[in-house]
Design a protein around this motif. Structure first.
Motif, PDB file in Angstrom:
ATOM      1  N   UNK A 629      -4.075 -10.139  -2.529  1.00  0.00           N
ATOM      2  CA  UNK A 629      -3.281 -10.274  -3.761  1.00  0.00           C
ATOM      3  C   UNK A 629      -4.122  -9.938  -4.989  1.00  0.00           C
ATOM      4  N   UNK A 630      -5.408 -10.288  -4.981  1.00  0.00           N
ATOM      5  CA  UNK A 630      -6.277  -9.924  -6.106  1.00  0.00           C
ATOM      6  C   UNK A 630      -6.442  -8.414  -6.195  1.00  0.00           C
ATOM      7  N   UNK A 631      -6.590  -7.747  -5.046  1.00  0.00           N
ATOM      8  CA  UNK A 631      -6.719  -6.287  -5.035  1.00  0.00           C
ATOM      9  C   UNK A 631      -5.436  -5.630  -5.516  1.00  0.00           C
ATOM     10  N   UNK A 632      -4.297  -6.177  -5.110  1.00  0.00           N
ATOM     11  CA  UNK A 632      -3.003  -5.653  -5.556  1.00  0.00           C
ATOM     12  C   UNK A 632      -2.869  -5.817  -7.072  1.00  0.00           C
ATOM     13  N   UNK A 633      -3.319  -6.938  -7.575  1.00  0.00           N
ATOM     14  CA  UNK A 633      -3.224  -7.182  -9.008  1.00  0.00           C
ATOM     15  C   UNK A 633      -4.060  -6.223  -9.827  1.00  0.00           C
ATOM     16  N   UNK A 644      -5.065  -0.426  -1.196  1.00  0.00           N
ATOM     17  CA  UNK A 644      -6.121  -1.435  -1.239  1.00  0.00           C
ATOM     18  C   UNK A 644      -5.885  -2.507  -0.175  1.00  0.00           C
ATOM     19  N   UNK A 645      -4.624  -2.930  -0.014  1.00  0.00           N
ATOM     20  CA  UNK A 645      -4.309  -3.942   0.999  1.00  0.00           C
ATOM     21  C   UNK A 645      -4.618  -3.422   2.394  1.00  0.00           C
ATOM     22  N   UNK A 688      -2.524 -11.572  13.569  1.00  0.00           N
ATOM     23  CA  UNK A 688      -1.274 -12.072  12.991  1.00  0.00           C
ATOM     24  C   UNK A 688      -1.480 -12.513  11.543  1.00  0.00           C
ATOM     25  N   UNK A 689      -2.545 -13.265  11.281  1.00  0.00           N
ATOM     26  CA  UNK A 689      -2.841 -13.682   9.909  1.00  0.00           C
ATOM     27  C   UNK A 689      -3.084 -12.484   9.007  1.00  0.00           C
ATOM     28  N   UNK A 690      -3.780 -11.498   9.536  1.00  0.00           N
ATOM     29  CA  UNK A 690      -4.092 -10.310   8.743  1.00  0.00           C
ATOM     30  C   UNK A 690      -2.832  -9.532   8.397  1.00  0.00           C
ATOM     31  N   UNK A 691      -1.919  -9.376   9.358  1.00  0.00           N
ATOM     32  CA  UNK A 691      -0.676  -8.665   9.076  1.00  0.00           C
ATOM     33  C   UNK A 691       0.199  -9.449   8.110  1.00  0.00           C
ATOM     34  N   UNK A 692       0.198 -10.770   8.228  1.00  0.00           N
ATOM     35  CA  UNK A 692       0.967 -11.596   7.290  1.00  0.00           C
ATOM     36  C   UNK A 692       0.431 -11.428   5.874  1.00  0.00           C
ATOM     37  N   UNK A 693      -0.889 -11.454   5.716  1.00  0.00           N
ATOM     38  CA  UNK A 693      -1.484 -11.280   4.382  1.00  0.00           C
ATOM     39  C   UNK A 693      -1.198  -9.881   3.848  1.00  0.00           C
ATOM     40  N   UNK A 694      -1.207  -8.875   4.715  1.00  0.00           N
ATOM     41  CA  UNK A 694      -0.921  -7.505   4.277  1.00  0.00           C
ATOM     42  C   UNK A 694       0.524  -7.386   3.815  1.00  0.00           C
ATOM     43  N   UNK A 699       4.519  -6.891  -0.405  1.00  0.00           N
ATOM     44  CA  UNK A 699       5.676  -7.442  -1.107  1.00  0.00           C
ATOM     45  C   UNK A 699       5.368  -7.645  -2.583  1.00  0.00           C
ATOM     46  N   UNK A 700       4.180  -8.192  -2.888  1.00  0.00           N
ATOM     47  CA  UNK A 700       3.800  -8.401  -4.298  1.00  0.00           C
ATOM     48  C   UNK A 700       3.732  -7.063  -5.029  1.00  0.00           C
ATOM     49  N   UNK A 701       3.188  -6.025  -4.388  1.00  0.00           N
ATOM     50  CA  UNK A 701       3.074  -4.713  -5.030  1.00  0.00           C
ATOM     51  C   UNK A 701       4.439  -4.120  -5.317  1.00  0.00           C
ATOM     52  N   UNK A 702       5.379  -4.224  -4.368  1.00  0.00           N
ATOM     53  CA  UNK A 702       6.717  -3.661  -4.552  1.00  0.00           C
ATOM     54  C   UNK A 702       7.458  -4.393  -5.663  1.00  0.00           C
ATOM     55  N   UNK A 703       7.394  -5.727  -5.654  1.00  0.00           N
ATOM     56  CA  UNK A 703       8.091  -6.519  -6.682  1.00  0.00           C
ATOM     57  C   UNK A 703       7.513  -6.210  -8.056  1.00  0.00           C
TER      58      UNK A 703
END
Length: 998
Positions: A629-633, A644-645, A688-694, A699-703
């Motif tokens: 999320x920091x990289x997306x920001x 970046x994600x 699974x955790x990595x794909x969830x975070x990605x 989602x944050x980038x699209x929104x």
């Protein structure tokens, strides 16, 4: 009585001469037996020169007491006073060996065996020892004569008249003479057997190599033939009786103790094979059945007793097979595996004291030398010596080992063998453990000439030599390969191109020419980089050779080195952190996926050297999401944000894959984990955790791109299948459902359009062509499947499930878990579906029949054409589908009543079913083992091939790589496939009972 003043003076002198108990020594010196020598400074000086003056003095008094009378005592004392050579030899033995002092006390005239000091006595051979044993006619007299001969060998040894190699050769010659004498006794006892057969005794091991210990098993092989006109079967039975009798004569304990065990377990088929075989039977066995280690053992074969002509025929017949052993498939891995097995079998309590078998011990030298002999001795007959030090000298002379390395190894081997000799000489017991008491260490150190601080000096020298051996053992086989391509100093030995090629082929490299080019590119030149590479590569080459694809490992290492060669920390990391270099070697040679991930971001090498391996621990999901999320920001747009994600995902996939490989293969400092289930769980959770975070970052980038801070509708991503079950593999798609709920005041159509645009953009951005591994979103488990809308409101899901839901959808929802987006909406979705996946009172009979029908249909229709069902990890009998459907049926039937079953994870649900006594423990373990194994195979296929697959690879090298990941040594892929079929067959039997009700 001795005056107090004189006692004080004697006490001081005794301390100065090395006595540790001067009071006891004074009392012994005051005895009647030593009256003539009480004040003789020569005696004290001679005693002080021994390994243990107290032991030497006690032994001398005992020997004097054992003499038959005063005249004999006086003769002994006069000789000791007058003859310095005898004095040094006798006291030297008494100060080094309590066992030989015991022998002299029992046989008090045997000290005269030390009087002779003629040239033939200095370096006796078999014939001289045969003369010394000539009068022995039974086991007891043979033991006495043997100890008498041993007395003279020990005397020459402790006085430095012979060096350690000569001593070992003399011990082997004495063993030869003893075997001949024992066989003669056996023949005399059974002349009828002797008349029927020819029997040859072949010495093996240290006896065969002319490098025997003071106390050691004497390894032999027996060859028998019928004399002309005799029946072969009767002759071999006669030969077997003679051989057995000969072994008993040497091995059994009598009133004079034992000589040494005769061990015939190196024979074909070991202790299960016949003791005596004909020459043709031996030859047939070695041509068809022998393992690599058996040819290695034959390096030292030497006829020593019985029919020497037959023995020479045996050696000549087998010699061509010995020198073809290096051409066998998996030759080097077989030899290395045997060495590792030896170390693994050492009890941990003994590992640090093992002089022979431990790391840096004698066996390391012997294995390295023998390995080189077998590879290069095919073409160079000068290397065909059974004696370790002679072979090492020949290897150095031929340029196969550097002269400096050979000299260091020679010195270390001599020191370690000397330690071993002095340890065994004390009690004449077979041991290779360095004693722990200071008294023992002091005696050993003094016997080796260490006099200032014997204990500390001995420990220091021992550790120094062991370190040298360990280092040279690791590099000896590989270093000359670099010398073949690197710039060497004038006059330095160089391995020929052909010899280098042969060595690479023996190591398992399929393209030795390319390998040599890589080595030249990496190690040639005078730069600091090339110098460090020349230090690293010998060990790396060994690790690559331990893999299923050494060529790929070396090529990938060159690529990484080319990419990072100018980065100052890279080579320093590999040089200074041993774990980093070994981890990198394992990762680069284990398949395509991890190297491909690393090549796209070579700086991830740094993860391999973080302390003691903590850099490979999976990162918690919260930390991953925070970083993404920091990289997306920070990104300027959605495309850059998702890039970046995906970059973070690539690095973390490498971290997970590298940890999986390192823990599956194990390293020298970190053995492979035994809990395969834990490895599977870690990979599944990490991916699974990595794909969830990605997905959260995407989602944050699209929104942010389309709506700024707030989307008109609340939006959540629900993980399904393996994603929701925390069981994703490296190549798994992300099965999901999308759910939204309009925010207050937002029209439903506007909210729906926004939600659909979010889903469309997420899928598009994650599939933009890139060097990063793709993350494919699969929403086919949504209501109405591919025909239904990609995203629904929470109310729409509720309406559908109330009216139209089928039993398979309830089953699919068992693994639903919110993974990204609005947490509160995700929680409400999970609450909504709870009655469907854990129906009150369980399932009705019709629903159970429907699930069984769907499962049977899937088995029939979805199996790929041409695939072997028994090796299909997903749909095959006993595979993933079998286990998962069985567990899910239990969840649907009993989840309403058993809280432990309300989990999305297969293994967790299976354990809960077992705890609730819904399935017997043994059957639960069978299903768990099959599920873990099938998952491991799928992960292995992805790691090896770089693409997902549900079956074992057909390519031989890829199949071998899967085997290495699963813990199978090279050449054992058949065992792997058999084990898979066996495990899944047992699981299918459980499924037939539990799922189908058979």
């Amino acid at each position: 009585m001795t005056a107090p003043g004189r006692r004080s003076s004697t006490f001081t002198r005794l301390l100065r001469h090395g006595f540790t108990d001067p009071s006891a020594a004074e009392r012994l010196l005051d005895s009647a037996e030593l009256a003539l020598l009480r004040d003789d400074p020569v005696l004290l000086e001679a005693l002080g020169a021994t390994a243990d003056p107290d032991l030497a003095l006690r032994g001398l008094v005992r020997l004097l007491e054992a003499q038959p009378g005063p005249i004999a005592q006086r003769e002994l004392l006069d000789t000791v006073i007058a003859a310095k050579p005898l004095r040094d030899r006798l006291l030297g033995v008494l100060g080094a060996s309590a066992a030989l002092a015991d022998h002299l006390a029992r046989h008090p005239s045997d000290w005269q065996a030390l009087v002779m000091y003629e040239p033939r006595d200095l370096h006796p051979e078999v014939e001289e020892f045969e003369l010394g044993l000539a009068e022995a006619t039974d086991p007891v007299s043979l033991r006495v004569a043997y100890r008498r001969c041993l007395l003279s060998i020990a005397a020459r040894d402790v006085c430095g008249t012979t060096d350690v190699a000569q001593t070992a050769a003399e011990l082997a010659d004495l063993a030869t003479a003893t075997l001949r004498a024992a066989l003669a006794i056996a023949r005399t006892a059974a002349p009828e057997d002797a008349a029927l057969c020819r029997l040859a005794v072949i010495a093996m091991g240290k006896c065969g190599g002319h490098e025997l210990n003071y106390v050691s098993d004497v390894d032999v092989i027996f060859v028998g033939e019928a004399v002309e006109g005799a029946d072969e079967g009767k002759a071999l039975r006669s030969a077997t009786r003679l051989a057995s009798h000969m072994m008993r004569i040497c091995s059994e304990t009598t009133v004079e103790g034992t000589i040494w065990p005769v061990d015939a377990n190196l024979r074909p088929e070991g202790r299960n094979g016949p003791l005596v075989r004909s020459l043709s039977s031996h030859l047939a066995y070695y041509q068809r059945w022998a393992k690599t280690w058996e040819f290695q053992a034959l390096l030292k074969a030497r006829p020593v007793a019985g029919d020497i002509e037959l023995g020479e025929e045996y050696v000549a017949a087998l010699e061509p097979l010995v020198w073809k052993a290096a051409e066998r498939e998996n030759f080097v891995p077989d030899v290395q595996k045997m060495r590792r097995r030896v170390v693994e079998n050492i009890p941990l309590t003994e590992l640090d004291r093992q002089l022979k078998l431990g790391p840096g011990g004698l066996r390391d030298v012997e294995f390295a030398v023998q390995l080189l002999q077998l590879v290069h001795g095919r073409a160079d007959t000068a290397l065909r010596s059974g004696t370790t030090l002679d072979a090492l000298q020949a290897l150095a002379a031929g340029g196969y080992v550097g002269r400096a390395d050979a000299a260091q190894l020679d010195a270390a081997y001599r020191f370690l063998r000397s330690m071993e000799h002095r340890i065994q000489l004390y009690r004449l017991r077979r041991t290779h453990l360095v004693p722990e008491s200071d008294d023992d260490l002091r005696r050993i150190g003094r016997s080796l000439g260490l006099r200032t601080d014997p204990v500390a000096e001995l420990n220091r020298e021992w550790k120094r030599h062991a370190t040298v051996v360990r280092r040279l053992h690791e590099k000896l086989f590989y270093r000359p390969l670099l010398d073949a391509v690197a710039q060497l100093a004038p006059g330095e030995a160089r391995l020929s191109a052909e010899a280098a090629r042969e060595r690479l082929v023996a190591l398992g490299y399929g393209d030795p020419a390319a390998a040599l080019r890589h080595l030249e590119a990496l190690a040639s030149g005078v730069t600091r980089k090339a110098a460090i590479q020349r230090t690293l590569l010998p060990v790396l080459l060994g690790w690559f050779a331990d893999s299923a694809d050494p060529d790929a490992g070396l090529l990938n290492f060159r690529k990484v080195s080319d990419a990072l060669g100018k980065t100052p920390w890279y080579l320093r990391l590999l040089r200074d952190e041993g774990a980093a270099a070994e981890n990198l070697a394992r990762v680069l040679s284990a398949g395509r996926l991890a190297p491909d991930l690393l090549m796209r971001a070579p700086e991830a090498v740094a993860l391999l050297g973080d302390g003691d391996g903590g850099g490979l621990d999976p990162r918690p999901r919260a930390h991953l999401e925070q970083e993404i999320l920091a990289a997306v920001g920070r990104a300027e747009g959605a495309v850059q944000a998702v890039t970046a994600a995906r970059g973070v995902r690539r690095r973390e996939l490498f971290r997970t894959a590298a940890a999986d490989i390192v823990d599956s293969y194990g390293t020298e400092t970190k053995p492979a984990e035994a809990d395969q289930g834990a490895l599977v769980d870690r990979v599944g959770a990490a991916v699974s955790d990595l794909n969830a975070a990605t997905l959260a970052g995407t989602l944050r980038a699209v929104v942010r791109e389309g709506w700024g801070d707030t989307l008109p509708t609340r939006f959540a991503v629900i993980g399904m299948g393996r994603f929701g079950g925390h069981e994703l593999g490296y190549g798994s798609d992300a099965d999901v459902l999308f759910v939204h709920e309009p925010r207050e005041g937002v029209a439903e159509q506007e909210a729906s359009e926004a939600a659909n645009k979010v889903v469309s953009e997420m899928r598009r951005l994650l599939q933009v062509p890139s060097a990063d591994p793709p993350l494919l979103i699969d929403a086919d488990l949504r209501p109405e499947g591919k025909s239904g809308p990609l995203v629904r409101t929470l109310n729409s899901y509720g309406a559908y499930y109330r009216r139209w839901s089928l039993v398979w959808e309830s089953q699919a929802l068992l693994r639903a878990e919110a993974v990204a987006g609005d947490e509160e909406l995700g929680r409400r979705f999970i609450e909504l579906i709870a009655p469907l996946r854990y129906p009150a009172e369980g399932l009705g009979d019709d629903a159970v029949r429907e699930i069984r029908r769907l499962k049977a249909r899937m088995e029939t229709e979805r199996m790929p054409r041409g695939a072997d069902p028994k090796l299909h990890t997903k749909l095959g009998p006993g595979g993933l589908s079998d286990v998962e459907w069985t567990v899910q049926l239990l969840q649907l039937q009993h989840g309403w009543a058993e809280p432990g079953l309300r989990t999305t994870r297969t293994r967790e649900a299976l354990a809960a079913a077992c705890a609730a006594e819904l399935i017997p423990a043994e059957e639960a373990a069978t299903l768990d083992e099959a599920w873990v194994l099938a998952t491991r195979v799928r992960n292995a296929v992805m790691l090896v091939r770089g693409r997902a697959g549900d079956t074992f690879p057909s390519d031989g090298r890829e199949l071998a790589a899967v085997g290495r990941y699963l813990g199978y040594e090279p050449g054992h892929v058949g065992d792997m496939l058999d084990a898979y079929r066996r495990t899944t067959r047992r699981a299918r039997a459980v499924v037939e009972e539990l799922f189908y009700g058979a």
